[in-house]
Scaffold this motif. Structure first.
Motif, PDB file in Angstrom:
ATOM      1  N   ARG A  11       0.833  -1.201   0.000  1.00 36.62           N
ATOM      2  CA  ARG A  11       0.000   0.000   0.000  1.00 36.62           C
ATOM      3  C   ARG A  11       0.870   1.255   0.000  1.00 36.62           C
ATOM      4  N   MET A  12       0.691   2.053  -1.043  1.00 39.62           N
ATOM      5  CA  MET A  12       1.390   3.333  -1.130  1.00 39.62           C
ATOM      6  C   MET A  12       0.548   4.292  -1.938  1.00 39.62           C
ATOM      7  N   ARG A  13       0.915   5.555  -1.871  1.00 45.46           N
ATOM      8  CA  ARG A  13       0.197   6.561  -2.649  1.00 45.46           C
ATOM      9  C   ARG A  13       1.188   7.550  -3.230  1.00 45.46           C
ATOM     10  N   LYS A  14       0.857   8.041  -4.400  1.00 46.27           N
ATOM     11  CA  LYS A  14       1.647   9.057  -5.072  1.00 46.27           C
ATOM     12  C   LYS A  14       1.170  10.420  -4.581  1.00 46.27           C
ATOM     13  N   LEU A  15       2.085  11.337  -4.348  1.00 47.38           N
ATOM     14  CA  LEU A  15       1.695  12.675  -3.939  1.00 47.38           C
ATOM     15  C   LEU A  15       2.825  13.664  -4.144  1.00 47.38           C
ATOM     16  N   TRP A  16       2.475  14.949  -4.102  1.00 52.67           N
ATOM     17  CA  TRP A  16       3.461  16.014  -3.960  1.00 52.67           C
ATOM     18  C   TRP A  16       3.384  16.423  -2.507  1.00 52.67           C
ATOM     19  N   GLY A  17       4.520  16.442  -1.842  1.00 48.72           N
ATOM     20  CA  GLY A  17       4.587  16.864  -0.450  1.00 48.72           C
ATOM     21  C   GLY A  17       5.592  17.976  -0.298  1.00 48.72           C
ATOM     22  N   SER A  18       5.190  19.034   0.397  1.00 49.28           N
ATOM     23  CA  SER A  18       6.084  20.167   0.621  1.00 49.28           C
ATOM     24  C   SER A  18       7.182  19.777   1.603  1.00 49.28           C
TER      25      SER A  18
END
Length: 131
Positions: free
Chosen positions: A87-94
């Motif tokens: 289980r993982m998710r793609k994201l943009w994180g600051s």
């Protein structure tokens, strides 16, 4: 305090991370916004407008990207956050963090928010320790 001769030099240092820490940058100068000038500087440095969903990465890779909110530019990464082996998710994180130590701003692939990413600067990182 580091002084710059021009706004362009300050943008260069922030965008490249040389001479300035890439976190959050206020895009106001003498009471006026310099958002358009910053976007042009991003383009000159190879950053293109896109969305998180459109950034081509695999788990264990990350791409540098900026997000502009009102009169502030935030630096961060597009990557896959790993929760478990399946289980993982793609994201943009600051890189700016909140009080809990999590990404202060997160943008998922389902959001149409514009980010400015530099796909050619894709790099590998330890998916088990993304910070």
């Amino acid at each position: 305090m580091l002084m710059h001769t021009t706004v362009e030099e300050a943008f260069h240092d922030f965008i490249t991370g040389t001479g300035a820490q890439r976190t959050k940058l206020q895009l106001m100068l003498d009471g006026r916004t310099v958002v358009e000038e910053f976007i042009e500087a991003l383009r000159q440095h190879g950053y293109q407008p896109t969305t998180v969903d459109s950034v081509d990465i695999q788990p264990g890779e990350r791409v540098p990207a900026f997000y502009i909110e009102t009169d502030s530019a935030y630096f961060g990464w597009v990557f896959h956050e790993k929760f478990t082996d399946t289980r993982m998710r793609k994201l943009w994180g600051s890189v700016v963090r909140n009080k809990k130590g999590d990404w202060a701003i997160q943008i998922s692939p389902t959001k149409t928010a514009t980010i400015y990413a530099h796909q050619e600067l894709k790099a590998e990182f330890d998916i088990n320790h993304p910070a």
